[in-house]
Design a protein around this motif. Structure first.
Motif, short mmCIF file in Angstrom:
data_model
loop_
_atom_site.label_atom_id
_atom_site.label_comp_id
_atom_site.label_asym_id
_atom_site.label_seq_id
_atom_site.Cartn_x
_atom_site.Cartn_y
_atom_site.Cartn_z
N ARG A 453 0.83 -1.20 0.00
CA ARG A 453 0.00 0.00 0.00
C ARG A 453 0.87 1.26 0.00
N ALA A 454 1.92 1.27 0.79
CA ALA A 454 2.81 2.42 0.84
C ALA A 454 3.52 2.62 -0.50
N LEU A 455 3.90 1.52 -1.16
CA LEU A 455 4.55 1.63 -2.46
C LEU A 455 3.58 2.20 -3.51
N VAL A 456 2.34 1.74 -3.48
CA VAL A 456 1.35 2.24 -4.45
C VAL A 456 1.11 3.73 -4.22
N ALA A 457 1.05 4.15 -2.98
CA ALA A 457 0.86 5.57 -2.69
C ALA A 457 1.94 6.42 -3.34
N GLY A 458 3.13 5.88 -3.47
CA GLY A 458 4.24 6.61 -4.08
C GLY A 458 4.20 6.66 -5.59
#
Length: 692
Positions: A453-458
């Motif tokens: 999820r954190a990677l997608v946010a980036g």
């Protein structure tokens, strides 16, 4: 009972001689024949605009039992022809024809249950003032054909079809004649059955009994935001469950997506499809949803890998694609089923592996654990931390459209789409694993979901989320790939403000000027023959779901565009999209708007069989439930909202937020009136439904 969608009345009388009948399947010669597929949990009835009927069976393989047959005659009057009146119901087809002497009505019905035969009711009325004597004949021709991979149907051995007059004669000749004597104005009804009768000798209920069971089984809906729902929700539920077939090889039920894939090209694929088709069944017929989950898990082997598809003989087919997303769909369906039913015991029951692996059966929960391990360890992640794409993710053309050499993408490509989907699915699977006592797997799944999820946010570009990575290639920086955008919102990678901004952008770009929904890519590549820029049911479903919380007015607007009514209004000359449809439609700027894709140079085309794809029925159902706030969360709880109504034997949601859920095991609901746990038990009533 009238559970047909409103568009049924637009083309239902347009027979083979009508001005709109002729169409081009691309891989086959032009034809004037149009069909609709109806069924029960075993047999498929294929009714056409000539008044004829066919049978298809997937019990042990993909097989046409008959081809362009099934008619009745009363004297010289036949139900097959261009002047007949045709009505297509949720599990039956009716043909009416008359001359100056008599009127003949023929109803062919798939009875409730798993019977591999159809009921036939023939009603003849004397229209004259004189007695009439005539022969009444029901006739079918068994022309069995096994569907071979890509090449299509080929003659097959006789499966032993029989025709029986209920309470009377049975024959394998496919023809029965009853002599009728009708008084002036008199009427006579005769009931028969046809199909794989075998040794079946139990008492057979008649047509009216089966219709009553069908009416009680189908869900009902009403939404002021989408009046089409009242007619289309029960219709979609009927055609979705009518696509199921008891699997005589792997057990459970398959829910093949059908259309060109099964009926023309001969394979059941991809594995993700039956899993996502079963999702709305969790709230209408949960036993069937569980059966589909068990069946699809049995496609795989002891390592947790699911093959891309099954061939026409139900053997694993791995030659074409190796998608990286398939395990996620099994984990999702399992988690949604448990959240809505509390049926923990189902995950302790054994499920086989595919026979080619010669491996012992293991509990369903262990199948799922192995699938998680396969996803985490074998599919794995790439240099940027995203899920590897392998040679496809959801989009079979993602590799060829990436701009990178195919071998480089297969070896090192990464799918932001699958990262975003996994970021939503894995916490829900974690709740399931924890409830089964596997806290280590649950912890790992939660941590992996949070990382993704954190990677997608980036991956936010300032307008939308990127789509994929390859060696030296970033996909989706300058063009919008729709499939990743809803999942980025759903998994929490987008803030509420960013989610609303993105949904507004999609309406102004990918959805602009399209009467059927948002295009999968914007700007679309020219041509669109392979579906570039097409409107896909599966992706518009997640888009509607993403809008349900952040921009519900857009969600309802997009659901209405997904409706059969919308297609019939926009493209009245096109049969597909009237009663059923393909998995995707070409956009208005294409050469064939409102029709569907083809890869004719590869010998594959959805346009070759552009109806009876179960995405056309499963996705509107699930999208409707999501608009009502029906969705599981990462704690294993089921959220239920309101705003419109839905009622099945399992779930009731009312516009004011009240509702009811019949769950066999303990569940926790988050409702507009607060948390509710159950089921309710008592010394007198036993277990009862939850209400709020």
């Amino acid at each position: 009972m009238d559970a047909r969608p409103r568009p049924a009345r637009v083309l239902v009388h347009d027979g083979p001689g009508g001005p709109r009948a002729s169409w081009d399947p691309i891989l086959d010669p032009p034809t004037r024949r149009h069909v609709v597929h109806l069924g029960n949990r075993r047999i498929t009835l294929v009714a056409d605009n000539y008044g004829r009927c066919d049978l298809f069976d997937e019990h042990t393989g993909l097989r046409w039992l008959t081809r362009e047959t099934g008619v009745a005659t009363a004297g010289g009057l036949s139900t097959a022809g261009s002047t007949t009146e045709r009505l297509f119901g949720p599990a039956f087809a009716v043909v009416r024809v008359a001359d100056e002497r008599v009127r003949l009505e023929r109803t062919v019905l798939c009875p409730e249950g798993e019977q591999p035969w159809v009921l036939i009711r023939l009603t003849v009325r004397n229209l004259t003032d004189e007695p009439v004597r005539l022969p009444l004949t029901e006739e079918w021709h068994s022309r069995p054909a096994d569907v071979r991979l890509i090449s299509g149907p080929a003659p097959a051995p006789d499966p032993g079809l029989e025709l029986e007059l209920l309470g009377g004669e049975r024959t394998r000749a496919g023809r029965l004649t009853i002599d009728l004597d009708l008084e002036p104005g008199g009427e006579r009804t005769v009931e028969l059955r046809y199909g794989l009768l075998g040794e079946d000798t139990h008492e057979i209920g008649g047509t009216e009994e089966s219709l009553a069971g069908l009416a009680a089984r189908l869900p009902r809906a009403h939404a002021g935001q989408a009046p089409e729902a009242e007619r289309e929700v029960p219709w979609h539920a009927a055609l979705l469950t009518g696509g199921a077939c008891a699997d005589g090889v792997l057990g459970g039920h398959t829910l093949d997506q059908g259309s060109c894939y099964s009926f023309r090209h001969g394979f059941n694929g991809a594995a993700r499809d039956p899993l996502q088709h079963a999702l709305p069944l969790v709230y209408t017929e949960p036993d069937l949803a569980l059966s589909v989950l068990r069946n699809t898990c049995a496609w795989g082997g002891p390592d947790g890998d699911l093959p891309y598809a099954l061939g026409p003989d139900k053997s694993p087919w791995t030659d074409l694609f190796r998608p990286s997303d398939q395990n996620l769909w099994a984990l999702w369906l399992a988690a949604e089923y448990l959240a809505a039913t509390g049926d923990v015991a189902a995950f302790g029951a054994d499920v086989p592996c595919h026979p080619v692996h010669d491996a012992p059966p293991v509990p369903l929960g262990e199948h799922l654990r192995r699938q998680f391990r396969f996803f985490a360890d074998v599919v794995g992640r790439g240099d940027h931390g995203h899920v590897r794409i392998l040679n496809a993710d959801w989009n079979d053309l993602a590799i060829s459209r990436s701009g990178a050499p195919a071998e480089d993408m297969i070896e090192r490509g990464e799918s932001v789409l699958n990262s975003a989907m996994a970021a939503w699915v894995l916490p829900r699977y974690a709740a399931l694993a924890e409830r089964l006592g596997d806290h280590a797997t649950g912890k790992e799944a939660r941590e992996l979901g949070a990382t993704l999820r954190a990677l997608v946010a980036g991956e936010w570009t300032g307008r939308w989320f990127r789509r994929a990575y390859g060696p030296g290639v970033v996909v989706g920086e300058d063009d919008l790939w729709l499939e990743v955008q809803p999942w980025a919102i759903l998994c929490g990678a987008a803030t509420p403000d960013r989610a609303r901004e993105l949904l507004t952008t999609i309406e102004a770009t990918a959805a602009a000027g399209s009467p059927l929904g948002a295009r999968v890519r914007w700007p679309a590549l020219p041509g669109g023959k392979a579906g570039d820029g097409a409107v896909w049911y599966a992706i518009n479903m997640t888009l509607i779901w993403a809008a349900a919380e952040h921009a519900p007015e857009l969600g309802w607007s997009w659901w209405r565009r997904m409706s059969l009514a919308s297609h019939a209004a926009a493209y009245p000359e096109v049969w597909e999209g009237t009663l059923s449809g393909p998995d995707a439609y070409l956009p208005p700027e294409s050469a064939r708007p409102g029709r569907t894709w083809d890869l004719a140079d590869l010998g594959v085309a959805m346009q070759a069989y552009p109806v009876a794809n179960l995405h056309a029925h499963a996705q509107p159902l699930l999208a409707y439930l999501r608009l009502l706030g029906v969705v599981p969360d990462g704690s294993g709880r089921l959220h239920v909202g309101g705003g419109a109504s839905f009622e099945s034997r399992v779930l009731t949601v009312k516009p004011d937020g009240h509702g009811r859920l019949a769950a066999p095991g303990p569940v926790e609901l988050i409702t507009p009136s607060g948390p509710v746990t159950g089921p309710v038990t008592g010394p007198v009533t036993g277990t009862g439904p939850l209400t709020w």
